[in-house]
Design a protein around this motif. Structure first.
Motif, mmCIF file in Angstrom:
data_model
loop_
_atom_site.group_PDB
_atom_site.id
_atom_site.type_symbol
_atom_site.label_atom_id
_atom_site.label_comp_id
_atom_site.label_asym_id
_atom_site.label_seq_id
_atom_site.Cartn_x
_atom_site.Cartn_y
_atom_site.Cartn_z
ATOM 1 N N ILE A 1 -9.917 4.973 2.232
ATOM 2 C CA ILE A 1 -9.508 4.586 3.579
ATOM 3 C C ILE A 1 -10.763 4.150 4.329
ATOM 4 N N TYR A 2 -10.752 2.895 4.786
ATOM 5 C CA TYR A 2 -11.946 2.357 5.442
ATOM 6 C C TYR A 2 -11.504 1.454 6.581
ATOM 7 N N GLU B 1 0.842 -1.188 0.000
ATOM 8 C CA GLU B 1 0.000 0.000 0.000
ATOM 9 C C GLU B 1 0.886 1.251 0.000
ATOM 10 N N PRO B 2 1.002 1.941 -1.136
ATOM 11 C CA PRO B 2 1.769 3.194 -1.151
ATOM 12 C C PRO B 2 1.193 4.217 -0.179
ATOM 13 N N LYS B 3 -0.133 4.194 -0.016
ATOM 14 C CA LYS B 3 -0.822 4.983 1.003
ATOM 15 C C LYS B 3 -1.713 4.036 1.792
ATOM 16 N N LEU B 4 -1.728 4.202 3.100
ATOM 17 C CA LEU B 4 -2.509 3.309 3.945
ATOM 18 C C LEU B 4 -3.989 3.388 3.600
ATOM 19 N N LEU B 5 -4.634 2.220 3.537
ATOM 20 C CA LEU B 5 -6.043 2.138 3.162
ATOM 21 C C LEU B 5 -6.960 1.864 4.338
ATOM 22 N N GLY B 6 -6.407 1.717 5.547
ATOM 23 C CA GLY B 6 -7.228 1.334 6.684
ATOM 24 C C GLY B 6 -7.372 -0.181 6.747
ATOM 25 N N THR B 7 -7.832 -0.672 7.891
ATOM 26 C CA THR B 7 -7.864 -2.123 8.100
ATOM 27 C C THR B 7 -8.829 -2.824 7.150
ATOM 28 N N ALA B 8 -9.986 -2.227 6.890
ATOM 29 C CA ALA B 8 -10.951 -2.844 5.972
ATOM 30 C C ALA B 8 -10.607 -2.537 4.513
#
Length: 344
Positions: free
Chosen positions: A189-190, A79-86
């Motif tokens: 981001i979720y 993930e180049p940018k964090l997407l969140g846990t879900a």
């Protein structure tokens, strides 16, 4: 069954240790937390694992490889940018399309019975099952409210002492049906805790809490990191401690050279290729990383040393954590310190 291991967290509450080591790679009894997570997945018949990556991704890939050392098939989602846990799971959704799958935290130490959790999930015809654990203190975690059958009725995020409804906390271990993936938006981001679980509750989906009595520790800050190290040495969690147990509570890995005049106080663990000189005192509750050198008359209590650490003569360390390649020179005492690559 397949599993998603979330290993992309930045680990800000574990700094300075996580400046150079990603949180899932922090050693617990000389093996990364992630190693113990994969051990438990294998124990319960999981064969295929997806690991998401962000900070220090090369370290995780380099250590786990293709998973063959565990007889697992490990794949990665960067993930180049964090997407969140879900959001991380949505990105890899096709991987989980063929049946219920697990979600595990790469920085949570647990010996949870995942096979029993799967039986619970199937028995209740659950859409999504959350493993919960009763804890003494509720301030640091959100709690989960259930009915007598275990069906989730609500959540409280970090309640005060006035909220006496429950002491069951979300462990971040989930068992999910693949249809759930349709409820997670793409490329956003979720988060499970703040968004997906409340959404499932609002939609009246059959979501259940599986209460585990097993060991669980969120390695989220320095005090919890120290605690899980102590608990591991005390045998409170079912994990593999490397090396040979030369006497009760004292483990020594291959290639370690220990002077007969050194003192090893249980419990303690000496890593591969270490050199412990005459008069050194190690333990209790001390773990020495691989290829470390402890000089004459040094004394270490309640310490965690990463790999390739040098401790000079007449050094006294208590409740210290020394990062990889750290060095503490002679004739110094250090107490209650988390130190990264210390050179004095």
């Amino acid at each position: 069954m397949k599993a998603m291991v979330l290993a992309a967290g930045a680990g800000t509450r574990l700094r300075p240790l996580t400046y150079q080591t990603p949180k899932p790679m922090l050693p617990v009894v000389n093996r990364p937390v992630l190693h113990h997570v994969l051990d438990n997945l294998l124990r319960h018949g999981v064969k295929d694992v997806m690991v998401n990556l962000y900070a220090h991704a090369d370290q995780v890939r380099g250590y786990c490889g293709d998973g063959s050392r565990w007889s697992l098939r490990v794949r990665y989602s960067h993930e180049p940018k964090l997407l969140g846990t879900a959001g991380a799971i949505k990105k890899t959704g096709d991987f989980f399309s063929d049946g219920p799958f697990l979600v595990m935290s790469g920085d949570g130490l647990s010996d949870i019975d995942l096979s029993e959790m799967l039986r619970f999930h199937k028995k209740h015809k659950s859409f999504a099952t959350m493993a919960v654990k009763a804890v003494d203190c509720r301030f640091d975690y959100g709690v989960t409210l259930t009915d007598n059958s275990g069906r989730i009725k609500g959540f409280l995020e970090k309640p005060s002492w006035g909220d006496i409804f429950s002491n069951k906390v979300n462990t971040g271990i989930y068992l999910l049906e693949p249809e759930l993936l349709r409820l997670i938006p793409k490329n956003q981001i979720y988060d499970f805790g703040h968004q997906l679980w409340p959404k499932l509750l609002k939609l009246r989906k059959p979501i259940f809490a599986y209460e585990t009595k097993a060991y669980w520790c969120d390695v989220g800050n320095l005090s919890e990191y120290r605690k899980c190290q102590v608990d591991s040495l005390d045998g409170k969690v079912r994990i593999n401690i490397p090396g040979a147990q030369i006497r009760q509570g004292v483990w020594v890995e291959k290639g370690a050279s220990i002077s007969p005049k050194a003192v090893l106080r249980a419990p303690c663990l000496i890593g591969k290729g270490c050199r412990i000189e005459a008069g050194a005192k190690i333990g209790p509750y001390t773990v020495i990383g691989d290829r470390s050198r402890i000089a004459s008359q040094a004394e270490l209590k309640n310490c965690i040393l990463f790999d390739n650490v040098t401790v000079g003569g007449n050094v006294e360390l208590s409740n210290c954590i020394l990062g990889a390649n750290g060095s503490v020179k002679e004739n110094i005492a250090v107490y209650e310190a988390a130190v990264l690559n210390m050179r004095q």
